[in-house]
Write a protein that holds these residues in place. Structure first.
Motif, PDB file in Angstrom:
ATOM      1  N   PHE A   1     -23.992  13.625  37.530  1.00  0.00           N
ATOM      2  CA  PHE A   1     -24.163  12.209  37.209  1.00  0.00           C
ATOM      3  C   PHE A   1     -25.185  11.651  38.178  1.00  0.00           C
ATOM      4  O   PHE A   1     -24.955  11.602  39.384  1.00  0.00           O
ATOM      5  CB  PHE A   1     -22.825  11.479  37.332  1.00  0.00           C
ATOM      6  N   GLU A   2     -26.341  11.227  37.673  1.00  0.00           N
ATOM      7  CA  GLU A   2     -27.471  10.898  38.539  1.00  0.00           C
ATOM      8  C   GLU A   2     -27.426   9.495  39.135  1.00  0.00           C
ATOM      9  O   GLU A   2     -28.149   9.208  40.078  1.00  0.00           O
ATOM     10  CB  GLU A   2     -28.782  11.076  37.768  1.00  0.00           C
ATOM     11  N   LYS A   3     -26.596   8.616  38.614  1.00  0.00           N
ATOM     12  CA  LYS A   3     -26.523   7.270  39.172  1.00  0.00           C
ATOM     13  C   LYS A   3     -25.614   7.244  40.400  1.00  0.00           C
ATOM     14  O   LYS A   3     -24.681   8.024  40.520  1.00  0.00           O
ATOM     15  CB  LYS A   3     -26.017   6.275  38.125  1.00  0.00           C
ATOM     16  N   GLY A   4     -25.915   6.291  41.293  1.00  0.00           N
ATOM     17  CA  GLY A   4     -25.055   6.111  42.459  1.00  0.00           C
ATOM     18  C   GLY A   4     -25.259   7.134  43.551  1.00  0.00           C
ATOM     19  O   GLY A   4     -24.441   7.229  44.467  1.00  0.00           O
ATOM     20  N   LEU A   5     -26.348   7.903  43.487  1.00  0.00           N
ATOM     21  CA  LEU A   5     -26.637   8.890  44.527  1.00  0.00           C
ATOM     22  C   LEU A   5     -27.547   8.277  45.586  1.00  0.00           C
ATOM     23  O   LEU A   5     -28.354   7.394  45.289  1.00  0.00           O
ATOM     24  CB  LEU A   5     -27.330  10.116  43.930  1.00  0.00           C
ATOM     25  N   GLY A   6     -27.420   8.751  46.804  1.00  0.00           N
ATOM     26  CA  GLY A   6     -28.310   8.259  47.846  1.00  0.00           C
ATOM     27  C   GLY A   6     -27.803   8.559  49.229  1.00  0.00           C
ATOM     28  O   GLY A   6     -27.216   9.617  49.475  1.00  0.00           O
ATOM     29  N   LEU A   7     -28.017   7.618  50.139  1.00  0.00           N
ATOM     30  CA  LEU A   7     -27.636   7.761  51.540  1.00  0.00           C
ATOM     31  C   LEU A   7     -26.808   6.550  51.945  1.00  0.00           C
ATOM     32  O   LEU A   7     -27.009   5.447  51.429  1.00  0.00           O
ATOM     33  CB  LEU A   7     -28.873   7.855  52.430  1.00  0.00           C
ATOM     34  N   ALA A   8     -25.900   6.748  52.896  1.00  0.00           N
ATOM     35  CA  ALA A   8     -25.057   5.643  53.353  1.00  0.00           C
ATOM     36  C   ALA A   8     -24.684   5.840  54.809  1.00  0.00           C
ATOM     37  O   ALA A   8     -24.717   6.957  55.342  1.00  0.00           O
ATOM     38  CB  ALA A   8     -23.792   5.548  52.493  1.00  0.00           C
ATOM     39  N   SER A   9     -24.304   4.739  55.452  1.00  0.00           N
ATOM     40  CA  SER A   9     -23.742   4.803  56.803  1.00  0.00           C
ATOM     41  C   SER A   9     -22.710   3.702  56.955  1.00  0.00           C
ATOM     42  O   SER A   9     -22.781   2.670  56.284  1.00  0.00           O
ATOM     43  CB  SER A   9     -24.827   4.653  57.875  1.00  0.00           C
ATOM     44  N   THR A  10     -21.739   3.935  57.820  1.00  0.00           N
ATOM     45  CA  THR A  10     -20.726   2.929  58.126  1.00  0.00           C
ATOM     46  C   THR A  10     -20.546   2.841  59.633  1.00  0.00           C
ATOM     47  O   THR A  10     -20.754   3.815  60.364  1.00  0.00           O
ATOM     48  CB  THR A  10     -19.361   3.272  57.500  1.00  0.00           C
ATOM     49  N   GLN A  11     -20.154   1.651  60.093  1.00  0.00           N
ATOM     50  CA  GLN A  11     -19.800   1.491  61.503  1.00  0.00           C
ATOM     51  C   GLN A  11     -18.419   2.116  61.725  1.00  0.00           C
ATOM     52  O   GLN A  11     -17.605   2.181  60.816  1.00  0.00           O
ATOM     53  CB  GLN A  11     -19.746  -0.001  61.858  1.00  0.00           C
ATOM     54  N   PRO A  12     -18.093   2.578  62.932  1.00  0.00           N
ATOM     55  CA  PRO A  12     -18.929   2.511  64.130  1.00  0.00           C
ATOM     56  C   PRO A  12     -19.845   3.719  64.332  1.00  0.00           C
ATOM     57  O   PRO A  12     -20.726   3.685  65.173  1.00  0.00           O
ATOM     58  CB  PRO A  12     -17.886   2.445  65.249  1.00  0.00           C
ATOM     59  N   ALA A  13     -19.625   4.807  63.563  1.00  0.00           N
ATOM     60  CA  ALA A  13     -20.397   6.029  63.795  1.00  0.00           C
ATOM     61  C   ALA A  13     -21.870   5.835  63.435  1.00  0.00           C
ATOM     62  O   ALA A  13     -22.752   6.373  64.099  1.00  0.00           O
ATOM     63  CB  ALA A  13     -19.811   7.190  62.999  1.00  0.00           C
ATOM     64  N   ASN A  14     -22.135   5.071  62.353  1.00  0.00           N
ATOM     65  CA  ASN A  14     -23.508   4.821  61.890  1.00  0.00           C
ATOM     66  C   ASN A  14     -24.267   6.103  61.584  1.00  0.00           C
ATOM     67  O   ASN A  14     -25.490   6.151  61.697  1.00  0.00           O
ATOM     68  CB  ASN A  14     -24.281   3.982  62.907  1.00  0.00           C
ATOM     69  N   ARG A  15     -23.543   7.153  61.200  1.00  0.00           N
ATOM     70  CA  ARG A  15     -24.202   8.388  60.774  1.00  0.00           C
ATOM     71  C   ARG A  15     -24.659   8.231  59.337  1.00  0.00           C
ATOM     72  O   ARG A  15     -23.909   7.777  58.482  1.00  0.00           O
ATOM     73  CB  ARG A  15     -23.250   9.578  60.865  1.00  0.00           C
ATOM     74  N   VAL A  16     -25.890   8.626  59.064  1.00  0.00           N
ATOM     75  CA  VAL A  16     -26.401   8.578  57.689  1.00  0.00           C
ATOM     76  C   VAL A  16     -25.943   9.841  56.977  1.00  0.00           C
ATOM     77  O   VAL A  16     -26.216  10.957  57.425  1.00  0.00           O
ATOM     78  CB  VAL A  16     -27.935   8.463  57.673  1.00  0.00           C
ATOM     79  N   VAL A  17     -25.228   9.656  55.858  1.00  0.00           N
ATOM     80  CA  VAL A  17     -24.650  10.791  55.132  1.00  0.00           C
ATOM     81  C   VAL A  17     -25.070  10.733  53.667  1.00  0.00           C
ATOM     82  O   VAL A  17     -25.413   9.659  53.145  1.00  0.00           O
ATOM     83  CB  VAL A  17     -23.109  10.782  55.229  1.00  0.00           C
ATOM     84  N   PRO A  18     -25.036  11.873  52.972  1.00  0.00           N
ATOM     85  CA  PRO A  18     -25.287  11.852  51.526  1.00  0.00           C
ATOM     86  C   PRO A  18     -24.187  11.059  50.836  1.00  0.00           C
ATOM     87  O   PRO A  18     -23.005  11.212  51.151  1.00  0.00           O
ATOM     88  CB  PRO A  18     -25.255  13.336  51.140  1.00  0.00           C
ATOM     89  N   PHE A  19     -24.589  10.209  49.891  1.00  0.00           N
ATOM     90  CA  PHE A  19     -23.627   9.287  49.282  1.00  0.00           C
ATOM     91  C   PHE A  19     -23.548   9.487  47.779  1.00  0.00           C
ATOM     92  O   PHE A  19     -24.556   9.728  47.114  1.00  0.00           O
ATOM     93  CB  PHE A  19     -24.031   7.844  49.589  1.00  0.00           C
ATOM     94  N   MET A  20     -22.329   9.375  47.249  1.00  0.00           N
ATOM     95  CA  MET A  20     -22.074   9.410  45.807  1.00  0.00           C
ATOM     96  C   MET A  20     -21.150   8.249  45.497  1.00  0.00           C
ATOM     97  O   MET A  20     -19.961   8.271  45.830  1.00  0.00           O
ATOM     98  CB  MET A  20     -21.428  10.742  45.411  1.00  0.00           C
ATOM     99  N   ALA A  21     -21.695   7.196  44.904  1.00  0.00           N
ATOM    100  CA  ALA A  21     -20.898   6.005  44.618  1.00  0.00           C
ATOM    101  C   ALA A  21     -19.794   6.330  43.620  1.00  0.00           C
ATOM    102  O   ALA A  21     -19.960   7.182  42.737  1.00  0.00           O
ATOM    103  CB  ALA A  21     -21.795   4.905  44.063  1.00  0.00           C
ATOM    104  N   PRO A  22     -18.643   5.675  43.734  1.00  0.00           N
ATOM    105  CA  PRO A  22     -17.549   5.917  42.787  1.00  0.00           C
ATOM    106  C   PRO A  22     -17.988   5.735  41.340  1.00  0.00           C
ATOM    107  O   PRO A  22     -18.770   4.823  41.031  1.00  0.00           O
ATOM    108  CB  PRO A  22     -16.500   4.867  43.181  1.00  0.00           C
ATOM    109  N   TYR A  23     -17.468   6.592  40.476  1.00  0.00           N
ATOM    110  CA  TYR A  23     -17.772   6.509  39.049  1.00  0.00           C
ATOM    111  C   TYR A  23     -16.664   5.721  38.355  1.00  0.00           C
ATOM    112  O   TYR A  23     -15.484   6.054  38.480  1.00  0.00           O
ATOM    113  CB  TYR A  23     -17.879   7.904  38.440  1.00  0.00           C
ATOM    114  N   ILE A  24     -17.041   4.662  37.640  1.00  0.00           N
ATOM    115  CA  ILE A  24     -16.092   3.852  36.892  1.00  0.00           C
ATOM    116  C   ILE A  24     -16.377   4.064  35.412  1.00  0.00           C
ATOM    117  O   ILE A  24     -17.462   3.725  34.923  1.00  0.00           O
ATOM    118  CB  ILE A  24     -16.210   2.354  37.234  1.00  0.00           C
ATOM    119  N   LYS A  25     -15.422   4.625  34.698  1.00  0.00           N
ATOM    120  CA  LYS A  25     -15.644   4.948  33.290  1.00  0.00           C
ATOM    121  C   LYS A  25     -15.896   3.710  32.453  1.00  0.00           C
ATOM    122  O   LYS A  25     -16.798   3.668  31.615  1.00  0.00           O
ATOM    123  CB  LYS A  25     -14.419   5.711  32.743  1.00  0.00           C
TER     124      LYS A  25
END
Length: 369
Positions: free
Chosen positions: A341-365
């Motif tokens: 599923f090609e939508k919702g792919l990318g990069l993300a980070s959250t505090q406090p670690a602030n590490r950039v990780v590969p991201f897959m947004a939740p899929y809502i049918k």
């Protein structure tokens, strides 16, 4: 987690260290190898890190270029067995060796396996766990333990609005008394439908753009008034409010693009800055999205630094995509996971670690439910 015996055998400190040494010996662009004792790799599965220990003096510099080379080799090399987090700068650590030659190392952190996408039939299903919003299997965003501010970027059609709806639904399904006000300059049907079904304040253009800008500024100014009111309450009671107050600002750049007066742009940006800098202490949060951000019209660097959950949605993120939210980050160091599923792919980070990780947004049918 891993289906075959080879991968299970690979999960030992000695085996992983050996694999890392082999990969670096083959691909690292230096004249020395682990066989000549120039470096060693030491894994710690329990603490989820490994150290590349150097035997000084070396014929190569221990610098950012070396750090980048090592992580590019091992991030791709260990996929999908391990998710090796990319360091934005070298993380030097002491080895506590009695020998000066091996007294320092470059450290890298990892998790076993990859993050996986969450799936739901409708927006009535996702819920928070305490103050945490689930983003992927094993990856959360803590609304209260971070600044609580959100910035989503990506070109149209990549899933920003769907992700924004998911975040808001997770909160409202768990905290139905939460106050949510939505600002939508592009009259997105799914966002409008989301607001209507949940009886949320929804601000959108209705003809005169000057009137619309006044409405937008009124919502943002109201959030600042709420911050001041809550802060006074905290001083009186010593307790933080339980009810989150969220301004969801979709396509923030579209609003800025409609403003022709420099004075009004500065007022708009000033209001955003005040909410992001002061909101955490009162649990007043800004969730904002845009195809791109810049420091002159929407979000200055002070506001950007307050963003607790940052996302760049793109199936192939480029340095240009990351240039504002993930300043100086090299997206080529991250392997974006794929699940068809090609939508919702990318990069993300959250505090406090602030590490950039590969991201897959939740899929809502069914986004309309």
């Amino acid at each position: 987690m891993f289906g075959n015996n080879e991968n299970k055998r690979a999960l030992s400190n000695s085996n992983l260290s050996d694999k890392a040494r082999r990969m670096l010996d083959s691909a690292l662009k230096v004249d020395e190898t682990s066989a000549s004792h120039a470096y060693d790799v030491v894994f710690n599965l329990q603490q989820k890190y490994f150290d590349v220990v150097f035997n000084v003096p070396t014929s190569f510099a221990l610098d950012s270029k070396l750090n980048d080379e090592i992580q590019k080799i091992l991030i791709g090399g260990f996929y999908p067995l391990l998710l090796v987090y990319a360091n934005s700068a070298p993380e030097f650590v002491e080895t506590h060796s009695q020998d000066f030659s091996t007294a320092r190392a470059l450290r890298y952190h990892f998790r076993i396996g990859q993050f996986h996408r969450l799936q739901f039939d409708s927006l009535s299903q996702p819920k928070m766990q305490g103050s945490k919003i689930h983003l992927m299997d094993g990856f959360d965003f803590d609304l209260y333990e971070s600044s609580g501010m959100v910035a989503l970027s990506g070109q149209s059609g990549n899933g920003k609005t769907a992700l924004l709806c998911y975040l808001l639904a997770s909160i409202l399904n768990s905290k139905p008394d939460a106050i949510v006000k939505i600002i939508d300059p592009k009259l997105d049907y799914s966002l409008f439908n989301f607001a209507q079904k949940r009886h949320l304040d929804y601000v959108s253009p209705a003809g005169n753009m000057n009137d619309y800008m006044n409405d937008v500024q009124s919502v943002l100014a109201g959030a600042i008034d709420e911050i001041h009111r809550r802060q006074r309450k905290v001083l009186e009671t010593g307790k933080l409010p339980e009810k989150p107050y969220i301004i969801a600002l979709d396509e923030a750049m579209a609003i800025a693009a409609s403003i022709t007066e420099t004075k009004v742009i500065k007022q708009y940006q000033s209001l955003i800055t005040q909410v992001t800098l002061m909101g955490r202490s009162a649990r007043v949060f800004l969730f904002t999205s845009a195809q791109t951000f810049d420091a002159n019209s929407v979000m200055n660097s002070s506001s950007r630094d307050q963003m607790a959950f940052k996302v760049v949605l793109s199936s192939n993120p480029s340095a240009n995509d990351c240039r504002y939210l993930f300043k100086d980050f090299d997206p080529s160091t991250v392997v974006v996971n794929r699940d068809g599923f090609e939508k919702g792919l990318g990069l993300a980070s959250t505090q406090p670690a602030n590490r950039v990780v590969p991201f897959m947004a939740p899929y809502i049918k069914n986004l309309g439910a």
